[in-house]
Design a protein around this motif. Structure first.
Motif, mmCIF file in Angstrom:
data_model
loop_
_atom_site.group_PDB
_atom_site.id
_atom_site.type_symbol
_atom_site.label_atom_id
_atom_site.label_comp_id
_atom_site.label_asym_id
_atom_site.label_seq_id
_atom_site.Cartn_x
_atom_site.Cartn_y
_atom_site.Cartn_z
ATOM 1 N N LYS A 1 0.823 -1.213 0.000
ATOM 2 C CA LYS A 1 0.000 0.000 0.000
ATOM 3 C C LYS A 1 0.855 1.261 0.000
ATOM 4 C CE LYS A 1 -4.215 -1.724 2.326
ATOM 5 N NZ LYS A 1 -4.003 -3.173 2.296
ATOM 6 N N SER A 2 1.936 1.236 0.769
ATOM 7 C CA SER A 2 2.781 2.423 0.860
ATOM 8 C C SER A 2 3.560 2.658 -0.430
ATOM 9 C CB SER A 2 3.726 2.287 2.053
ATOM 10 O OG SER A 2 2.993 2.099 3.250
ATOM 11 N N PHE A 3 3.898 1.587 -1.152
ATOM 12 C CA PHE A 3 4.502 1.732 -2.479
ATOM 13 C C PHE A 3 3.483 2.340 -3.445
ATOM 14 C CE2 PHE A 3 7.328 -1.319 -0.558
ATOM 15 C CZ PHE A 3 8.556 -1.136 -1.174
ATOM 16 N N THR A 4 2.242 1.827 -3.384
ATOM 17 C CA THR A 4 1.198 2.321 -4.288
ATOM 18 C C THR A 4 0.930 3.804 -4.064
ATOM 19 O OG1 THR A 4 0.158 0.140 -4.469
ATOM 20 C CG2 THR A 4 -1.226 2.045 -4.937
ATOM 21 N N SER A 5 0.846 4.222 -2.805
ATOM 22 C CA SER A 5 0.585 5.641 -2.548
ATOM 23 C C SER A 5 1.737 6.510 -3.031
ATOM 24 C CB SER A 5 0.327 5.884 -1.055
ATOM 25 O OG SER A 5 1.518 5.865 -0.300
ATOM 26 N N THR A 6 2.970 5.974 -2.946
ATOM 27 C CA THR A 6 4.117 6.735 -3.427
ATOM 28 C C THR A 6 4.047 6.922 -4.941
ATOM 29 O OG1 THR A 6 5.434 5.868 -1.599
ATOM 30 C CG2 THR A 6 6.646 6.846 -3.433
ATOM 31 N N LEU A 7 3.460 5.955 -5.640
ATOM 32 C CA LEU A 7 3.273 6.118 -7.081
ATOM 33 C C LEU A 7 2.270 7.209 -7.401
ATOM 34 C CD1 LEU A 7 3.360 2.419 -8.372
ATOM 35 C CD2 LEU A 7 5.205 4.124 -8.328
ATOM 36 N N VAL A 8 1.328 7.474 -6.484
ATOM 37 C CA VAL A 8 0.443 8.631 -6.662
ATOM 38 C C VAL A 8 1.285 9.904 -6.647
ATOM 39 C CG1 VAL A 8 -1.464 9.966 -5.699
ATOM 40 C CG2 VAL A 8 -1.558 7.467 -5.656
ATOM 41 N N GLY A 9 2.210 9.989 -5.681
ATOM 42 C CA GLY A 9 3.093 11.146 -5.636
ATOM 43 C C GLY A 9 3.912 11.300 -6.908
ATOM 44 N N ALA A 10 4.416 10.177 -7.428
ATOM 45 C CA ALA A 10 5.178 10.232 -8.678
ATOM 46 C C ALA A 10 4.303 10.708 -9.834
ATOM 47 C CB ALA A 10 5.770 8.860 -8.984
ATOM 48 N N ALA A 11 3.044 10.221 -9.872
ATOM 49 C CA ALA A 11 2.131 10.614 -10.954
ATOM 50 C C ALA A 11 1.770 12.095 -10.861
ATOM 51 C CB ALA A 11 0.875 9.750 -10.904
ATOM 52 N N ILE A 12 1.702 12.638 -9.653
ATOM 53 C CA ILE A 12 1.485 14.079 -9.495
ATOM 54 C C ILE A 12 2.710 14.846 -9.986
ATOM 55 C CG2 ILE A 12 1.253 15.924 -7.781
ATOM 56 C CD1 ILE A 12 -0.583 14.042 -6.202
ATOM 57 N N GLY B 1 19.820 12.094 -6.913
ATOM 58 C CA GLY B 1 19.692 13.465 -7.399
ATOM 59 C C GLY B 1 18.411 13.742 -8.160
ATOM 60 N N GLN B 2 17.589 12.731 -8.366
ATOM 61 C CA GLN B 2 16.321 12.878 -9.078
ATOM 62 C C GLN B 2 15.179 12.919 -8.065
ATOM 63 O OE1 GLN B 2 15.492 9.624 -11.714
ATOM 64 N NE2 GLN B 2 13.525 10.442 -12.404
ATOM 65 N N GLN B 3 14.382 13.976 -8.110
ATOM 66 C CA GLN B 3 13.241 14.094 -7.208
ATOM 67 C C GLN B 3 12.062 13.349 -7.833
ATOM 68 O OE1 GLN B 3 13.484 15.557 -4.137
ATOM 69 N NE2 GLN B 3 11.447 14.717 -3.721
ATOM 70 N N ILE B 4 11.705 12.203 -7.233
ATOM 71 C CA ILE B 4 10.701 11.314 -7.816
ATOM 72 C C ILE B 4 9.281 11.769 -7.511
ATOM 73 C CG2 ILE B 4 9.868 8.931 -7.892
ATOM 74 C CD1 ILE B 4 12.670 9.288 -9.066
ATOM 75 N N VAL B 5 9.071 12.292 -6.321
ATOM 76 C CA VAL B 5 7.760 12.800 -5.893
ATOM 77 C C VAL B 5 7.906 14.283 -5.592
ATOM 78 C CG1 VAL B 5 7.018 10.562 -4.982
ATOM 79 C CG2 VAL B 5 8.226 12.168 -3.484
ATOM 80 N N PRO B 6 6.814 15.017 -5.463
ATOM 81 C CA PRO B 6 6.941 16.431 -5.091
ATOM 82 C C PRO B 6 7.753 16.586 -3.805
ATOM 83 C CG PRO B 6 4.709 15.970 -5.806
ATOM 84 C CD PRO B 6 5.395 14.646 -5.730
ATOM 85 N N PRO B 7 8.525 17.669 -3.664
ATOM 86 C CA PRO B 7 9.389 17.833 -2.485
ATOM 87 C C PRO B 7 8.629 17.799 -1.157
ATOM 88 C CG PRO B 7 9.992 19.403 -4.196
ATOM 89 C CD PRO B 7 8.725 18.742 -4.652
ATOM 90 N N ASP B 8 7.359 18.171 -1.174
ATOM 91 C CA ASP B 8 6.578 18.179 0.060
ATOM 92 C C ASP B 8 5.699 16.929 0.208
ATOM 93 O OD1 ASP B 8 4.831 18.734 -1.994
ATOM 94 O OD2 ASP B 8 3.847 20.426 -1.002
ATOM 95 N N TRP B 9 5.908 15.922 -0.644
ATOM 96 C CA TRP B 9 5.028 14.757 -0.641
ATOM 97 C C TRP B 9 5.062 14.010 0.685
ATOM 98 C CZ3 TRP B 9 0.977 12.823 -2.948
ATOM 99 C CH2 TRP B 9 0.632 11.485 -2.720
ATOM 100 N N PHE B 10 6.236 13.613 1.129
ATOM 101 C CA PHE B 10 6.316 12.803 2.344
ATOM 102 C C PHE B 10 6.008 13.615 3.600
ATOM 103 C CE2 PHE B 10 8.830 9.827 -0.343
ATOM 104 C CZ PHE B 10 8.003 8.735 -0.186
ATOM 105 N N ALA B 11 6.135 14.940 3.504
ATOM 106 C CA ALA B 11 5.732 15.773 4.640
ATOM 107 C C ALA B 11 4.250 15.590 4.930
ATOM 108 C CB ALA B 11 6.031 17.247 4.354
ATOM 109 N N ALA B 12 3.474 15.258 3.904
ATOM 110 C CA ALA B 12 2.047 14.972 4.091
ATOM 111 C C ALA B 12 1.781 13.482 4.162
ATOM 112 C CB ALA B 12 1.239 15.594 2.943
ATOM 113 N N ALA B 13 2.365 12.723 3.237
ATOM 114 C CA ALA B 13 2.050 11.291 3.119
ATOM 115 C C ALA B 13 2.447 10.511 4.356
ATOM 116 C CB ALA B 13 2.748 10.708 1.889
ATOM 117 N N ALA B 14 3.578 10.851 4.958
ATOM 118 C CA ALA B 14 4.114 10.082 6.077
ATOM 119 C C ALA B 14 3.846 10.752 7.418
ATOM 120 C CB ALA B 14 5.612 9.866 5.881
#
Length: 395
Positions: free
Chosen positions: A131-142, A304-317
């Motif tokens: 589930k946590s991998f799947t939600s991270t893919l939402v961040g990548a898709a954003i 060096g590659q930002q995969i999700v938005p920089p503030d993604w895990f500040a909310a997701a986690a």
């Protein structure tokens, strides 16, 4: 990426010892084959059946298919750190029925131990850790522009949900399991939704998860209540694959597995209509589950590659919903702690615990005696705190 057919029946397989496919199996795999269940109802398997199947879901007869996820050609190093001495570790691992335990602190491998005949080269199934991998893919898709906003309605991306109880549910509400749609997640009730939905026959031409979920009634207004719901993670998977127009496993390979530097091949089991089961069933090496924790500690930056938005895990986690347990909460498919730690968790003892304050990752695989109702879950929480204390004491 390729599908691997799993349509063999364990009981019949042993009668085909002369068949070419059977002759090609190694001794370990043949032994597992003898113990494997002959049905796909994981929640009803015996302990010996689970011991055999959890390391072989993608390569032995579990009546499923899987897509492969290729490793990186530049694996992220896990250099050896000062060994962490953990008093009572043998008794702990035995009581957990642990298959793998990897502890990484400050980027260094400080502890690694295996059990149940499992080892570092094997792949153990994740269950809801996925589930946590799947939600991270939402961040990548954003980040990639495929999903515009978490405020978008789910039905914008899954049109077959229009007119259902999910029609007015946002992507954010799906991520935080606060859709308000009625759902039963009792793992020991054979009539629960979580036990039934994977076996339900889908409507013609429709994804099996969507077909089941769109018939469910509403229990609460969207956003009002948190209620754990694996079916909704499967919907997130359909949403992501529909938005990016790629299978989830391919997107996981492109956005996480290769950039993060995963060392070993992984697989993801497929449901009836060919979509990955997004709420479950990534098979991977324990070290690579630990590398996912390092990716979170790096705030979603890989090489060096930002995969999700920089503030993604500040909310997701971080805590988005109260779950009724003091000191705990739920983020975007992550279990949160008020001290800033976060965890991915799966039934029968799968987990990734991440503590940013201590730069600590604990990846564990197991086969608990019960899915989530036994004593092992609380014992693992105590273990997490014990390791934190050891780190604080300079251990």
């Amino acid at each position: 990426m390729r599908k691997r057919t799993m349509g063999l029946i364990a009981a019949g397989a042993l009668g085909l010892a002369g068949a070419g496919w059977y002759a090609s199996l190694d001794a370990e795999t043949r032994g597992l084959l003898a113990a494997l269940p002959t049905n796909r109802d994981v929640l009803m398997w015996s302990v010996p059946q689970r011991d055999a199947a959890f390391r072989a879901m993608d390569r032995l007869p579990v009546l499923a298919e899987a897509r492969e996820i290729a490793p990186s050609d530049k694996p992220l190093p896990l250099p050896a750190g000062r060994p962490l001495t953990i008093p009572g570790i043998e008794a702990y691992m035995a009581s957990q029925r642990a298959a793998g335990l990897v502890i990484v602190q400050d980027g260094k491998l400080r502890f690694e131990r295996y059990g149940l005949g499992f080892g570092p080269k094997g792949r153990w199934t994740s269950f809801s850790v996925a589930k946590s991998f799947t939600s991270t893919l939402v961040g990548a898709a954003i980040k990639d522009g495929f999903i515009k906003s978490l405020d978008d309605k789910v039905s914008q991306y899954i049109p077959d949900l229009k007119g259902s109880a999910y029609d007015d549910v946002s992507v954010a509400q799906l991520l935080t399991m606060s859709s308000g749609v009625r759902w039963n997640e009792d793992y020991e009730d054979p009539k629960s939704d979580v036990a039934s939905f994977n076996n339900a026959e889908p409507e013609k031409g429709m994804d099996a998860t969507v077909s089941y979920m769109r018939k469910l009634p509403r229990a609460h207004p969207p956003g009002a209540e948190w209620h754990y719901n694996t079916g909704e993670t499967n919907l997130i998977g359909v949403l992501v694959s529909s938005a990016v127009k790629k299978p989830l496993s391919q997107y996981l390979e492109e956005k996480i597995w290769k950039p993060v530097g995963m060392e070993a091949k992984a697989t993801w089991l497929l449901g009836k209509t060919g979509h990955e089961i997004a709420g479950c069933c990534i098979q991977a090496a324990t070290r690579d589950f630990a590398r996912m924790g390092l990716f979170v500690l790096a705030n979603g930056n890989a090489g060096g590659q930002q995969i999700v938005p920089p503030d993604w895990f500040a909310a997701a986690a971080h805590k988005q919903k109260d779950i009724g347990t003091p000191g705990r909460g739920y983020g975007y498919q992550w279990w949160t702690y008020d001290d800033g730690s976060v965890a991915a968790q799966g039934i029968f003892g799968q987990g990734i615990f991440i503590d940013p304050k201590r730069r600590l990752v604990i990846a564990s695989n197991a086969d608990w005696t019960r899915a989530d109702e036994g004593p092992e879950g609380e014992a693992r929480e105590v273990f997490y705190r014990k390791v934190q204390a050891l780190i604080d004491a300079g251990g």
